[in-house]
Structure formats: C-alpha cells, structure tokens
Motif scaffolding. Structure first.
Motif, PDB file in Angstrom:
ATOM      1  N   ALA A   3      47.542 -40.436  50.287  1.00  0.00           N
ATOM      2  CA  ALA A   3      46.220 -40.028  50.787  1.00  0.00           C
ATOM      3  C   ALA A   3      45.730 -38.761  50.120  1.00  0.00           C
ATOM      4  CB  ALA A   3      46.288 -39.829  52.295  1.00  0.00           C
ATOM      5  N   GLY A   4      46.582 -38.048  49.460  1.00  0.00           N
ATOM      6  CA  GLY A   4      46.207 -36.792  48.821  1.00  0.00           C
ATOM      7  C   GLY A   4      47.441 -35.947  48.631  1.00  0.00           C
ATOM      8  N   TYR A   5      47.240 -34.721  48.288  1.00  0.00           N
ATOM      9  CA  TYR A   5      48.364 -33.821  48.102  1.00  0.00           C
ATOM     10  C   TYR A   5      47.952 -32.429  48.547  1.00  0.00           C
ATOM     11  CZ  TYR A   5      45.758 -32.842  43.851  1.00  0.00           C
ATOM     12  OH  TYR A   5      44.768 -32.537  42.976  1.00  0.00           O
ATOM     13  N   PRO A   6      48.889 -31.659  49.050  1.00  0.00           N
ATOM     14  CA  PRO A   6      48.558 -30.312  49.513  1.00  0.00           C
ATOM     15  C   PRO A   6      48.362 -29.357  48.342  1.00  0.00           C
ATOM     16  CG  PRO A   6      50.887 -30.709  49.787  1.00  0.00           C
ATOM     17  CD  PRO A   6      50.284 -31.997  49.303  1.00  0.00           C
ATOM     18  N   LEU A   7      47.469 -28.443  48.503  1.00  0.00           N
ATOM     19  CA  LEU A   7      47.231 -27.419  47.489  1.00  0.00           C
ATOM     20  C   LEU A   7      47.704 -26.078  48.031  1.00  0.00           C
ATOM     21  CD1 LEU A   7      43.652 -28.361  46.287  1.00  0.00           C
ATOM     22  CD2 LEU A   7      45.816 -28.891  45.194  1.00  0.00           C
ATOM     23  N   HIS A   8      48.591 -25.452  47.328  1.00  0.00           N
ATOM     24  CA  HIS A   8      49.123 -24.159  47.732  1.00  0.00           C
ATOM     25  C   HIS A   8      49.037 -23.208  46.546  1.00  0.00           C
ATOM     26  CE1 HIS A   8      50.594 -25.893  51.447  1.00  0.00           C
ATOM     27  NE2 HIS A   8      51.073 -26.896  50.731  1.00  0.00           N
ATOM     28  N   PRO A   9      47.966 -22.411  46.463  1.00  0.00           N
ATOM     29  CA  PRO A   9      47.848 -21.491  45.326  1.00  0.00           C
ATOM     30  C   PRO A   9      48.937 -20.422  45.372  1.00  0.00           C
ATOM     31  CG  PRO A   9      46.127 -21.076  46.928  1.00  0.00           C
ATOM     32  CD  PRO A   9      46.865 -22.289  47.400  1.00  0.00           C
ATOM     33  N   SER A  10      49.324 -19.999  44.191  1.00  0.00           N
ATOM     34  CA  SER A  10      50.312 -18.923  44.089  1.00  0.00           C
ATOM     35  C   SER A  10      49.707 -17.623  44.621  1.00  0.00           C
ATOM     36  CB  SER A  10      50.738 -18.735  42.633  1.00  0.00           C
ATOM     37  OG  SER A  10      49.643 -18.238  41.878  1.00  0.00           O
ATOM     38  N   ARG A  11      50.555 -16.666  44.896  1.00  0.00           N
ATOM     39  CA  ARG A  11      50.066 -15.360  45.373  1.00  0.00           C
ATOM     40  C   ARG A  11      49.184 -14.689  44.323  1.00  0.00           C
ATOM     41  NH1 ARG A  11      54.009 -12.838  49.687  1.00  0.00           N
ATOM     42  NH2 ARG A  11      55.013 -14.761  50.315  1.00  0.00           N
ATOM     43  N   GLU A  12      49.569 -14.827  43.051  1.00  0.00           N
ATOM     44  CA  GLU A  12      48.759 -14.225  41.989  1.00  0.00           C
ATOM     45  C   GLU A  12      47.376 -14.868  41.939  1.00  0.00           C
ATOM     46  OE1 GLU A  12      47.352 -11.808  39.082  1.00  0.00           O
ATOM     47  OE2 GLU A  12      49.142 -11.537  40.306  1.00  0.00           O
ATOM     48  N   LEU A  13      47.309 -16.172  42.114  1.00  0.00           N
ATOM     49  CA  LEU A  13      46.013 -16.853  42.128  1.00  0.00           C
ATOM     50  C   LEU A  13      45.189 -16.396  43.337  1.00  0.00           C
ATOM     51  CD1 LEU A  13      44.506 -18.923  40.405  1.00  0.00           C
ATOM     52  CD2 LEU A  13      45.300 -20.668  41.993  1.00  0.00           C
ATOM     53  N   GLU A  14      45.828 -16.231  44.481  1.00  0.00           N
ATOM     54  CA  GLU A  14      45.119 -15.716  45.656  1.00  0.00           C
ATOM     55  C   GLU A  14      44.613 -14.297  45.412  1.00  0.00           C
ATOM     56  OE1 GLU A  14      48.008 -16.197  48.768  1.00  0.00           O
ATOM     57  OE2 GLU A  14      47.273 -18.202  49.247  1.00  0.00           O
ATOM     58  N   ARG A  15      45.396 -13.465  44.721  1.00  0.00           N
ATOM     59  CA  ARG A  15      44.943 -12.094  44.402  1.00  0.00           C
ATOM     60  C   ARG A  15      43.749 -12.131  43.461  1.00  0.00           C
ATOM     61  NH1 ARG A  15      50.553 -10.809  44.790  1.00  0.00           N
ATOM     62  NH2 ARG A  15      50.873 -11.331  42.617  1.00  0.00           N
ATOM     63  N   PRO A  56      45.921 -18.750  29.515  1.00  0.00           N
ATOM     64  CA  PRO A  56      47.220 -19.403  29.716  1.00  0.00           C
ATOM     65  C   PRO A  56      48.038 -18.834  30.876  1.00  0.00           C
ATOM     66  CG  PRO A  56      47.353 -17.897  27.873  1.00  0.00           C
ATOM     67  CD  PRO A  56      45.923 -17.899  28.325  1.00  0.00           C
ATOM     68  N   SER A  57      47.608 -17.706  31.442  1.00  0.00           N
ATOM     69  CA  SER A  57      48.371 -17.093  32.531  1.00  0.00           C
ATOM     70  C   SER A  57      47.415 -16.341  33.456  1.00  0.00           C
ATOM     71  CB  SER A  57      49.410 -16.114  31.971  1.00  0.00           C
ATOM     72  OG  SER A  57      48.766 -14.975  31.447  1.00  0.00           O
ATOM     73  N   PRO A  58      47.845 -16.068  34.684  1.00  0.00           N
ATOM     74  CA  PRO A  58      47.002 -15.283  35.585  1.00  0.00           C
ATOM     75  C   PRO A  58      46.705 -13.877  35.017  1.00  0.00           C
ATOM     76  CG  PRO A  58      48.729 -16.360  36.825  1.00  0.00           C
ATOM     77  CD  PRO A  58      49.033 -16.573  35.367  1.00  0.00           C
TER      78      PRO A  58
END
Length: 66
Positions: A3-15, A56-58
C-alpha cells in the motif's frame, strides 16, 4: 501488494528543512541507489524559472543553499 512505504527523513535532512523553510528539500536516489539531495523554492518570488539545487550529500546541499 504494498500500500505504500513509510518515509523517515534523517536528522540532517530534518535540520536542512528547519534551516531552509522556503525550500522543499528531499532525498532521492539515482538508478544505482546513490542518494541525491534536492532543494527547490516553495514559493517563487520572480518570473524566472524555478531553481533546482542538487547535491551528493546533505553538507553539500547546505553549502549550496547558504
């Protein structure tokens, strides 16, 4: 069937999202599975084409946005 998949951004992406709230920031993956970090403006303030910033990186995305 999935049905889908969970999305869990990394802490760096959240920052990054917190530090650059005017941008939509995402982590995508290329055909080889390598991450590609992208940022686009949420609300354009000019008639110019929207910018797409990729990195290529945060850390590289942070440098590009600063």
């Amino acid at each position: 069937m999935r049905a889908g998949y969970p999305l869990h951004p990394s802490r760096e992406l959240e920052r990054l999202r917190a530090d650059f709230p005017d941008h939509l920031i995402c982590e995508l993956h290329d055909g080889a599975g390598r991450p590609v970090f992208t940022a686009t403006l949420l609300h354009r303030r000019c008639p110019c084409p929207p910018d797409l910033v990729t990195a290529p990186s945060p850390a590289a995305l942070r440098r590009a946005l600063e």
